[in-house]
Write a protein that holds these residues in place. Structure first.
Motif, mmCIF file in Angstrom:
data_model
loop_
_atom_site.group_PDB
_atom_site.id
_atom_site.type_symbol
_atom_site.label_atom_id
_atom_site.label_comp_id
_atom_site.label_asym_id
_atom_site.label_seq_id
_atom_site.Cartn_x
_atom_site.Cartn_y
_atom_site.Cartn_z
ATOM 1 N N GLU A 115 3.908 -10.408 11.926
ATOM 2 C CA GLU A 115 3.043 -9.430 12.586
ATOM 3 C C GLU A 115 3.662 -8.045 12.645
ATOM 4 O OE1 GLU A 115 -0.164 -9.076 13.339
ATOM 5 O OE2 GLU A 115 -0.324 -10.978 12.294
ATOM 6 N N ALA A 116 4.949 -7.924 12.373
ATOM 7 C CA ALA A 116 5.582 -6.611 12.319
ATOM 8 C C ALA A 116 5.263 -5.881 11.004
ATOM 9 C CB ALA A 116 7.090 -6.753 12.489
ATOM 10 N N LEU A 117 4.670 -6.598 10.040
ATOM 11 C CA LEU A 117 4.322 -5.995 8.749
ATOM 12 C C LEU A 117 3.010 -5.213 8.861
ATOM 13 C CD1 LEU A 117 5.074 -9.038 6.410
ATOM 14 C CD2 LEU A 117 6.567 -7.091 6.927
ATOM 15 N N THR A 118 2.767 -4.360 7.880
ATOM 16 C CA THR A 118 1.509 -3.612 7.792
ATOM 17 C C THR A 118 0.566 -4.372 6.870
ATOM 18 O OG1 THR A 118 2.671 -1.528 8.127
ATOM 19 C CG2 THR A 118 0.464 -1.417 7.141
ATOM 20 N N TRP A 119 -0.551 -4.842 7.418
ATOM 21 C CA TRP A 119 -1.493 -5.689 6.691
ATOM 22 C C TRP A 119 -2.713 -4.898 6.241
ATOM 23 C CZ3 TRP A 119 0.249 -10.215 5.234
ATOM 24 C CH2 TRP A 119 1.259 -10.811 5.973
ATOM 25 N N VAL A 120 -3.193 -5.199 5.024
ATOM 26 C CA VAL A 120 -4.404 -4.602 4.483
ATOM 27 C C VAL A 120 -5.263 -5.744 3.935
ATOM 28 C CG1 VAL A 120 -5.351 -3.008 2.766
ATOM 29 C CG2 VAL A 120 -3.160 -2.493 3.852
ATOM 30 N N GLN A 121 -6.535 -5.773 4.296
ATOM 31 C CA GLN A 121 -7.411 -6.825 3.768
ATOM 32 C C GLN A 121 -7.648 -6.595 2.283
ATOM 33 O OE1 GLN A 121 -11.297 -7.253 5.584
ATOM 34 N NE2 GLN A 121 -11.760 -9.070 4.386
ATOM 35 N N ALA A 122 -7.548 -7.661 1.494
ATOM 36 C CA ALA A 122 -7.927 -7.638 0.084
ATOM 37 C C ALA A 122 -9.343 -8.204 0.018
ATOM 38 C CB ALA A 122 -6.957 -8.455 -0.766
ATOM 39 N N LYS A 123 -10.304 -7.341 -0.255
ATOM 40 C CA LYS A 123 -11.717 -7.729 -0.228
ATOM 41 C C LYS A 123 -12.120 -8.400 -1.538
ATOM 42 C CE LYS A 123 -12.550 -4.012 2.979
ATOM 43 N NZ LYS A 123 -12.787 -2.590 3.072
ATOM 44 N N GLN A 145 1.604 -5.125 -6.833
ATOM 45 C CA GLN A 145 2.741 -6.024 -6.644
ATOM 46 C C GLN A 145 2.811 -7.064 -7.761
ATOM 47 O OE1 GLN A 145 4.097 -3.762 -4.684
ATOM 48 N NE2 GLN A 145 5.252 -5.467 -3.839
ATOM 49 N N ALA A 146 1.671 -7.524 -8.252
ATOM 50 C CA ALA A 146 1.664 -8.509 -9.343
ATOM 51 C C ALA A 146 2.220 -7.912 -10.634
ATOM 52 C CB ALA A 146 0.254 -9.048 -9.564
ATOM 53 N N ILE A 147 2.049 -6.600 -10.801
ATOM 54 C CA ILE A 147 2.553 -5.910 -11.996
ATOM 55 C C ILE A 147 3.999 -5.465 -11.809
ATOM 56 C CG2 ILE A 147 2.238 -3.834 -13.415
ATOM 57 C CD1 ILE A 147 -0.800 -4.122 -12.850
ATOM 58 N N ASP A 148 4.400 -5.191 -10.576
ATOM 59 C CA ASP A 148 5.740 -4.695 -10.247
ATOM 60 C C ASP A 148 6.823 -5.683 -10.671
ATOM 61 O OD1 ASP A 148 7.404 -2.735 -8.520
ATOM 62 O OD2 ASP A 148 7.927 -4.712 -7.707
ATOM 63 N N ASN A 149 7.993 -5.181 -11.018
ATOM 64 C CA ASN A 149 9.105 -6.048 -11.421
ATOM 65 C C ASN A 149 9.515 -7.027 -10.334
ATOM 66 O OD1 ASN A 149 9.336 -5.043 -14.005
ATOM 67 N ND2 ASN A 149 10.900 -3.550 -13.478
ATOM 68 N N ASP A 150 9.525 -6.585 -9.070
ATOM 69 C CA ASP A 150 9.944 -7.463 -7.967
ATOM 70 C C ASP A 150 8.787 -8.285 -7.414
ATOM 71 O OD1 ASP A 150 12.607 -6.629 -8.117
ATOM 72 O OD2 ASP A 150 12.202 -4.909 -6.816
ATOM 73 N N GLY A 151 7.616 -7.706 -7.295
ATOM 74 C CA GLY A 151 6.426 -8.437 -6.865
ATOM 75 C C GLY A 151 6.410 -8.880 -5.412
ATOM 76 N N ILE A 152 7.227 -8.287 -4.561
ATOM 77 C CA ILE A 152 7.334 -8.710 -3.160
ATOM 78 C C ILE A 152 5.958 -8.689 -2.498
ATOM 79 C CG2 ILE A 152 8.318 -8.113 -0.912
ATOM 80 C CD1 ILE A 152 10.409 -9.046 -2.990
ATOM 81 N N LEU A 153 5.582 -9.802 -1.855
ATOM 82 C CA LEU A 153 4.269 -9.874 -1.212
ATOM 83 C C LEU A 153 4.281 -10.896 -0.088
ATOM 84 C CD1 LEU A 153 1.305 -8.701 -1.730
ATOM 85 C CD2 LEU A 153 0.805 -10.985 -2.585
ATOM 86 N N SER A 154 3.625 -10.550 0.997
ATOM 87 C CA SER A 154 3.318 -11.501 2.065
ATOM 88 C C SER A 154 1.809 -11.595 2.171
ATOM 89 C CB SER A 154 3.911 -11.035 3.399
ATOM 90 O OG SER A 154 5.323 -11.071 3.354
ATOM 91 N N VAL A 155 1.320 -12.772 2.510
ATOM 92 C CA VAL A 155 -0.123 -12.965 2.680
ATOM 93 C C VAL A 155 -0.409 -13.530 4.070
ATOM 94 C CG1 VAL A 155 -0.590 -13.289 0.215
ATOM 95 C CG2 VAL A 155 -0.138 -15.274 1.638
ATOM 96 N N LYS A 156 -1.581 -13.166 4.556
ATOM 97 C CA LYS A 156 -2.061 -13.630 5.851
ATOM 98 C C LYS A 156 -3.498 -14.090 5.638
ATOM 99 C CE LYS A 156 -3.151 -11.774 10.457
ATOM 100 N NZ LYS A 156 -3.000 -10.575 11.328
#
Length: 162
Positions: free
Chosen positions: A26-34, A90-101
């Protein structure tokens, strides 16, 4: 009563939590993927270690190291959607770091699913996004994409905070 997945929404964050718990997420910044079509399947799988026994003639198994599931999520194209842009980036980025909610929201419908309200069930996962692929175009498909997600820690089940 059997429940379905209708009304679930997904949010993405381009960072990993400091701790793999609800407070860390919850400390992360979340954006809805529509435009969500298919949710990622969260979870872990384990290696199996076979232990043969010559005296019984039977091989037993014990659970070995675990790893996060590698899954695919799919979306229809929603022009100008920040969440989709973040996920694709993030899927294209070399590191691809991602969290999902993933939220099973019960609030007012925003046009892209019910808004999360305090106490709604949520699932959090961290890992990497990878393998962005736009949908193949033909006379019976829609514009959209799929992206892979490889989970790198246990799923955290919680509720939407206030």
């Amino acid at each position: 009563m059997t429940q379905n997945h209708l009304g679930k929404t997904i949010f993405v964050a381009k960072a990993l939590p400091a701790t793999n718990d609800s407070a860390g997420f919850e400390a992360l910044t979340w954006v809805q993927a529509k435009g969500l079509i298919t949710l990622p399947q969260l979870g872990t799988s384990h290696s199996m270690i076979d232990i043969p026994d010559l005296s019984t003639g039977f091989t037993t198994a014990v659970k070995g190291a675990g790893q996060g599931v590698d899954t695919t999520m799919t979306f229809r194209k929603v022009d100008g959607d920040t969440g989709q842009a973040d996920l694709i980036g993030q899927a294209i980025d070399n590191d691809g770091i991602l969290s999902v909610k993933i939220v099973n929201g019960t609030g007012t419908d925003t046009g892209h699913g019910p808004a999360p309200v305090t106490g709604d069930a949520v699932e959090y996962a961290q890992g990497i996004a990878h393998s962005y692929q736009p949908n193949q175009g033909d006379n019976s498909s829609h514009e959209g994409f799929q992206a892979g997600f490889r989970q790198n820690a246990l799923t955290v089940e919680a509720t939407q905070p206030a």
